[in-house]
Design a protein around this motif. Structure first.
Motif, PDB file in Angstrom:
ATOM      1  N   LEU A   1     -83.684  46.058 -44.721  1.00  0.00           N
ATOM      2  CA  LEU A   1     -84.233  44.958 -45.254  1.00  0.00           C
ATOM      3  C   LEU A   1     -83.698  43.798 -44.612  1.00  0.00           C
ATOM      4  CD1 LEU A   1     -85.840  43.702 -47.579  1.00  0.00           C
ATOM      5  CD2 LEU A   1     -83.606  43.725 -48.890  1.00  0.00           C
ATOM      6  N   VAL A   2     -84.753  42.975 -44.237  1.00  0.00           N
ATOM      7  CA  VAL A   2     -84.312  41.891 -43.451  1.00  0.00           C
ATOM      8  C   VAL A   2     -85.237  40.659 -44.096  1.00  0.00           C
ATOM      9  CG1 VAL A   2     -85.867  42.282 -41.397  1.00  0.00           C
ATOM     10  CG2 VAL A   2     -83.892  40.949 -41.099  1.00  0.00           C
ATOM     11  N   GLN A   3     -84.752  39.409 -43.748  1.00  0.00           N
ATOM     12  CA  GLN A   3     -85.469  38.266 -44.343  1.00  0.00           C
ATOM     13  C   GLN A   3     -86.552  37.812 -43.186  1.00  0.00           C
ATOM     14  OE1 GLN A   3     -83.424  34.912 -45.567  1.00  0.00           O
ATOM     15  NE2 GLN A   3     -81.841  36.208 -46.860  1.00  0.00           N
ATOM     16  N   ALA A   4     -87.420  37.004 -43.210  1.00  0.00           N
ATOM     17  CA  ALA A   4     -88.593  36.613 -42.392  1.00  0.00           C
ATOM     18  C   ALA A   4     -87.827  35.713 -41.465  1.00  0.00           C
ATOM     19  CB  ALA A   4     -89.562  35.852 -43.080  1.00  0.00           C
ATOM     20  N   GLY A   5     -88.205  36.056 -40.177  1.00  0.00           N
ATOM     21  CA  GLY A   5     -87.616  35.349 -39.172  1.00  0.00           C
ATOM     22  C   GLY A   5     -86.282  35.963 -38.705  1.00  0.00           C
ATOM     23  N   GLY A   6     -85.835  37.200 -39.154  1.00  0.00           N
ATOM     24  CA  GLY A   6     -84.749  37.833 -38.992  1.00  0.00           C
ATOM     25  C   GLY A   6     -85.045  38.972 -37.742  1.00  0.00           C
TER      26      GLY A   6
ATOM     27  N   SER B   1     -88.493  40.519 -45.852  1.00  0.00           N
ATOM     28  CA  SER B   1     -88.674  39.732 -47.137  1.00  0.00           C
ATOM     29  C   SER B   1     -89.296  38.308 -46.811  1.00  0.00           C
ATOM     30  CB  SER B   1     -87.609  39.742 -48.290  1.00  0.00           C
ATOM     31  OG  SER B   1     -86.399  39.195 -47.381  1.00  0.00           O
ATOM     32  N   SER B   2     -90.078  37.563 -47.489  1.00  0.00           N
ATOM     33  CA  SER B   2     -90.573  36.497 -47.340  1.00  0.00           C
ATOM     34  C   SER B   2     -89.758  35.318 -47.905  1.00  0.00           C
ATOM     35  CB  SER B   2     -92.058  36.152 -48.024  1.00  0.00           C
ATOM     36  OG  SER B   2     -91.757  36.057 -49.551  1.00  0.00           O
TER      37      SER B   2
ATOM     38  N   MET C   1     -86.512  43.951 -32.236  1.00  0.00           N
ATOM     39  CA  MET C   1     -87.475  43.339 -33.309  1.00  0.00           C
ATOM     40  C   MET C   1     -86.975  41.989 -33.573  1.00  0.00           C
ATOM     41  SD  MET C   1     -89.444  46.452 -35.525  1.00  0.00           S
ATOM     42  CE  MET C   1     -87.792  46.683 -36.543  1.00  0.00           C
ATOM     43  N   ASN C   2     -87.716  40.939 -33.114  1.00  0.00           N
ATOM     44  CA  ASN C   2     -87.409  39.428 -33.400  1.00  0.00           C
ATOM     45  C   ASN C   2     -88.490  38.623 -34.250  1.00  0.00           C
ATOM     46  OD1 ASN C   2     -84.758  39.774 -32.035  1.00  0.00           O
ATOM     47  ND2 ASN C   2     -86.001  39.556 -30.023  1.00  0.00           N
ATOM     48  N   SER C   3     -87.990  37.651 -34.813  1.00  0.00           N
ATOM     49  CA  SER C   3     -89.030  37.056 -35.542  1.00  0.00           C
ATOM     50  C   SER C   3     -89.969  37.931 -36.540  1.00  0.00           C
ATOM     51  CB  SER C   3     -89.729  36.077 -34.528  1.00  0.00           C
ATOM     52  OG  SER C   3     -89.125  35.390 -33.754  1.00  0.00           O
ATOM     53  N   LEU C   4     -89.263  38.825 -37.230  1.00  0.00           N
ATOM     54  CA  LEU C   4     -90.071  39.596 -38.169  1.00  0.00           C
ATOM     55  C   LEU C   4     -90.674  38.829 -39.386  1.00  0.00           C
ATOM     56  CD1 LEU C   4     -87.227  42.426 -38.332  1.00  0.00           C
ATOM     57  CD2 LEU C   4     -89.655  42.649 -37.381  1.00  0.00           C
ATOM     58  N   THR C   5     -91.900  39.360 -39.769  1.00  0.00           N
ATOM     59  CA  THR C   5     -92.773  38.594 -40.795  1.00  0.00           C
ATOM     60  C   THR C   5     -92.924  39.815 -41.823  1.00  0.00           C
ATOM     61  OG1 THR C   5     -94.991  39.018 -40.145  1.00  0.00           O
ATOM     62  CG2 THR C   5     -93.827  37.232 -39.087  1.00  0.00           C
ATOM     63  N   PRO C   6     -93.193  39.360 -43.123  1.00  0.00           N
ATOM     64  CA  PRO C   6     -93.579  40.380 -43.865  1.00  0.00           C
ATOM     65  C   PRO C   6     -94.605  41.404 -43.564  1.00  0.00           C
ATOM     66  CG  PRO C   6     -93.191  38.196 -44.927  1.00  0.00           C
ATOM     67  CD  PRO C   6     -93.144  37.990 -43.609  1.00  0.00           C
TER      68      PRO C   6
END
Length: 119
Positions: free
Chosen positions: A11-16, A118-119, A82-87
């Protein structure tokens, strides 16, 4: 007997960022092509990135500029940075290996690892 074991999801926050790993073991083989695929809930499995034996790469449009496929041949390991992750990146990610043996080539898949953004 060749097996692919994946790790690194979570689980990672958006942008992570996350880095997935996939290790091949269990036989004598040559690597033809590495690939990463993903399957979101209710959707088809799709290519994320691929790498040929010569090191050439191919990325899905959504992955270009954000994701990077890397390999360590000495460790029989492929990575997906993976960078700049989004939902929208939330999915089960699978590694894929086209391996060459004396009697021909065979296709192998990892067990999948869940990535949730997550967003």
């Amino acid at each position: 007997q060749l097996q692919l074991v994946e790790s690194g999801g979570g689980l990672v926050q958006a942008g992570g960022s996350l880095e997935l790993s996939c290790v091949a073991s269990g036989g004598v083989f040559t690597i033809n092509t590495w690939g990463w695929y993903r399957q979101a809930l209710g959707k088809q499995r799709e290519l994320v990135a691929a790498m040929t034996s010569g090191g050439g790469t191919n990325y899905a449009d959504f992955a270009k500029g954000r994701f990077t496929i890397l390999r360590d041949n000495a460790k029989n390991t492929v990575y997906l940075q993976m960078n700049s992750l989004t939902p929208e990146d939330t999915a089960v990610y699978y590694c894929n290996l086209m391996a060459g043996f004396r009697l021909g080539r065979r296709d192998y898949w990892g067990q999948g690892t869940q990535v949730t953004v997550s967003s």
